[in-house]
Design a protein around this motif. Sequence first.
Motif, PDB file in Angstrom:
ATOM      1  N   VAL A  16       0.864  -1.179   0.000  1.00 11.38           N
ATOM      2  CA  VAL A  16       0.000   0.000   0.000  1.00 11.38           C
ATOM      3  C   VAL A  16       0.899   1.226   0.000  1.00 11.38           C
ATOM      4  N   VAL A  17       0.745   2.071  -1.038  1.00 10.15           N
ATOM      5  CA  VAL A  17       1.495   3.316  -1.136  1.00 10.15           C
ATOM      6  C   VAL A  17       0.616   4.392  -0.518  1.00 10.15           C
ATOM      7  N   MET A  18       1.085   4.975   0.578  1.00 10.16           N
ATOM      8  CA  MET A  18       0.278   5.896   1.377  1.00 10.16           C
ATOM      9  C   MET A  18       0.876   7.294   1.427  1.00 10.16           C
ATOM     10  N   GLY A  19       0.049   8.251   1.819  1.00 12.10           N
ATOM     11  CA  GLY A  19       0.478   9.632   1.993  1.00 12.10           C
ATOM     12  C   GLY A  19      -0.683  10.572   1.715  1.00 12.10           C
ATOM     13  N   VAL A  20      -0.452  11.834   1.948  1.00 12.25           N
ATOM     14  CA  VAL A  20      -1.500  12.838   1.736  1.00 12.25           C
ATOM     15  C   VAL A  20      -1.670  13.106   0.245  1.00 12.25           C
ATOM     16  N   SER A  21      -2.718  13.842  -0.093  1.00 11.93           N
ATOM     17  CA  SER A  21      -2.964  14.228  -1.482  1.00 11.93           C
ATOM     18  C   SER A  21      -1.770  14.982  -2.034  1.00 11.93           C
ATOM     19  N   GLY A  22      -1.420  14.675  -3.272  1.00 15.07           N
ATOM     20  CA  GLY A  22      -0.313  15.353  -3.931  1.00 15.07           C
ATOM     21  C   GLY A  22       1.033  14.715  -3.692  1.00 15.07           C
ATOM     22  N   ALA A  23       1.097  13.670  -2.864  1.00 10.56           N
ATOM     23  CA  ALA A  23       2.378  13.027  -2.562  1.00 10.56           C
ATOM     24  C   ALA A  23       2.907  12.207  -3.734  1.00 10.56           C
ATOM     25  N   GLY A  24       2.033  11.796  -4.637  1.00 10.37           N
ATOM     26  CA  GLY A  24       2.455  10.993  -5.782  1.00 10.37           C
ATOM     27  C   GLY A  24       2.137   9.520  -5.643  1.00 10.37           C
ATOM     28  N   GLU A  53     -17.462  14.370  -3.731  1.00  6.99           N
ATOM     29  CA  GLU A  53     -18.048  15.716  -3.700  1.00  6.99           C
ATOM     30  C   GLU A  53     -17.532  16.524  -2.512  1.00  6.99           C
ATOM     31  N   LYS A  54     -17.414  15.884  -1.360  1.00  8.41           N
ATOM     32  CA  LYS A  54     -16.869  16.581  -0.189  1.00  8.41           C
ATOM     33  C   LYS A  54     -15.445  17.054  -0.455  1.00  8.41           C
ATOM     34  N   MET A  55     -14.633  16.165  -1.000  1.00  5.51           N
ATOM     35  CA  MET A  55     -13.235  16.527  -1.266  1.00  5.51           C
ATOM     36  C   MET A  55     -13.146  17.606  -2.342  1.00  5.51           C
ATOM     37  N   ARG A  56     -14.024  17.551  -3.311  1.00  3.15           N
ATOM     38  CA  ARG A  56     -14.044  18.574  -4.357  1.00  3.15           C
ATOM     39  C   ARG A  56     -14.289  19.956  -3.745  1.00  3.15           C
ATOM     40  N   ARG A  57     -15.113  19.978  -2.691  1.00  2.00           N
ATOM     41  CA  ARG A  57     -15.405  21.243  -1.996  1.00  2.00           C
ATOM     42  C   ARG A  57     -14.322  21.617  -0.980  1.00  2.00           C
ATOM     43  N   GLY A  58     -13.330  20.737  -0.793  1.00  4.07           N
ATOM     44  CA  GLY A  58     -12.258  21.008   0.158  1.00  4.07           C
ATOM     45  C   GLY A  58     -12.627  20.669   1.583  1.00  4.07           C
ATOM     46  N   GLU A  59     -13.704  19.909   1.784  1.00  6.76           N
ATOM     47  CA  GLU A  59     -14.135  19.518   3.124  1.00  6.76           C
ATOM     48  C   GLU A  59     -13.407  18.243   3.554  1.00  6.76           C
ATOM     49  N   PRO A  60     -12.850  18.239   4.748  1.00  7.85           N
ATOM     50  CA  PRO A  60     -12.170  17.025   5.223  1.00  7.85           C
ATOM     51  C   PRO A  60     -13.167  15.879   5.409  1.00  7.85           C
ATOM     52  N   LEU A  61     -12.723  14.684   5.096  1.00  4.91           N
ATOM     53  CA  LEU A  61     -13.548  13.502   5.320  1.00  4.91           C
ATOM     54  C   LEU A  61     -13.459  13.095   6.789  1.00  4.91           C
ATOM     55  N   THR A  62     -14.544  12.569   7.297  1.00  2.24           N
ATOM     56  CA  THR A  62     -14.579  12.049   8.662  1.00  2.24           C
ATOM     57  C   THR A  62     -14.276  10.549   8.632  1.00  2.24           C
ATOM     58  N   PHE A 132     -10.374  15.571  -8.268  1.00  2.00           N
ATOM     59  CA  PHE A 132     -11.284  16.205  -7.304  1.00  2.00           C
ATOM     60  C   PHE A 132     -10.588  16.799  -6.088  1.00  2.00           C
ATOM     61  N   ALA A 133      -9.400  16.312  -5.736  1.00  3.53           N
ATOM     62  CA  ALA A 133      -8.712  16.809  -4.533  1.00  3.53           C
ATOM     63  C   ALA A 133      -7.743  17.915  -4.923  1.00  3.53           C
ATOM     64  N   GLY A 134      -8.010  19.114  -4.436  1.00  2.00           N
ATOM     65  CA  GLY A 134      -7.144  20.251  -4.728  1.00  2.00           C
ATOM     66  C   GLY A 134      -6.407  20.718  -3.494  1.00  2.00           C
ATOM     67  N   PRO A 135      -5.702  21.841  -3.610  1.00  2.89           N
ATOM     68  CA  PRO A 135      -4.894  22.329  -2.492  1.00  2.89           C
ATOM     69  C   PRO A 135      -5.710  22.715  -1.265  1.00  2.89           C
ATOM     70  N   GLN A 136      -6.999  23.011  -1.435  1.00  4.19           N
ATOM     71  CA  GLN A 136      -7.825  23.428  -0.300  1.00  4.19           C
ATOM     72  C   GLN A 136      -8.013  22.321   0.735  1.00  4.19           C
ATOM     73  N   GLY A 137      -7.806  21.066   0.360  1.00  4.63           N
ATOM     74  CA  GLY A 137      -7.964  19.971   1.315  1.00  4.63           C
ATOM     75  C   GLY A 137      -6.670  19.515   1.972  1.00  4.63           C
ATOM     76  N   LEU A 138      -5.540  20.094   1.555  1.00  2.77           N
ATOM     77  CA  LEU A 138      -4.249  19.638   2.061  1.00  2.77           C
ATOM     78  C   LEU A 138      -4.100  19.844   3.567  1.00  2.77           C
ATOM     79  N   ALA A 139      -4.499  21.006   4.061  1.00  2.00           N
ATOM     80  CA  ALA A 139      -4.344  21.282   5.500  1.00  2.00           C
ATOM     81  C   ALA A 139      -5.082  20.238   6.334  1.00  2.00           C
ATOM     82  N   GLY A 140      -6.287  19.875   5.925  1.00  3.77           N
ATOM     83  CA  GLY A 140      -7.054  18.866   6.650  1.00  3.77           C
ATOM     84  C   GLY A 140      -6.372  17.509   6.631  1.00  3.77           C
ATOM     85  N   GLN A 141      -5.791  17.152   5.484  1.00  4.68           N
ATOM     86  CA  GLN A 141      -5.095  15.865   5.403  1.00  4.68           C
ATOM     87  C   GLN A 141      -3.850  15.863   6.286  1.00  4.68           C
ATOM     88  N   LEU A 142      -3.117  16.956   6.274  1.00  9.42           N
ATOM     89  CA  LEU A 142      -1.909  17.030   7.112  1.00  9.42           C
ATOM     90  C   LEU A 142      -2.263  16.993   8.594  1.00  9.42           C
TER      91      LEU A 142
END
Length: 183
Positions: A16-24, A53-62, A132-142
């Motif tokens: 499993v290759v893991m990491g936050v959005s944008g890690a590659g 849809e949540k991620m597209r809006r930049g909302e963190p997933l629960t 669908f995942a843009g920079p607006q969701g990065l802070a929540g993932q981190l």
Amino acid sequence: MASPSTAPQTPAPVVVVMGVSGAGKSTLTAALAAHLGWAHQDGDDLHPPANVEKMRRGEPLTDADRAPWLAAARQWIDGRRAENMPCLLACSALKQSYREGLRAGRPGLRFVWLTGDRDILHRRLAERTGHFAGPQGLAGQLTTLEPPAPQEGAIVIDIALPTERQVERVLEALGLAGRPRPA
């Protein structure tokens, strides 16, 4: 001595290759699959539409949002294991509990953690198109990320390395360096 048909079979490798959005994750998973000839799956494709849809809006997933997605990931892994097929999965696996759930009952499952500079992650997400995942969701993932503890045995890879070097490092860590590409 057990006959070949009754001898215990070693389960096929699962990585499993893991990491936050944008890690590659998707890029490295595809590159490893091309090199090894293993089945692979992008975990983003396993998300239910509501999560997308949540991620597209930049909302963190629960955790509740992620539960069906993680179940789908486990089901995909189990399908490959039932066929004794080595496989790779790109999956954020941000929390230790998510990783434990993916590993439970799946001996030998390994994690590759793509980690690196926040500025690189942000730039990659800002430059990405059609996802669908843009920079607006990065802070929540981190904020959600629980880095793998040493006892988890994750293979740590720097996102600043070129993909080819990342592949080499993963293959070395898995003991698969020098393995020829499938025909």
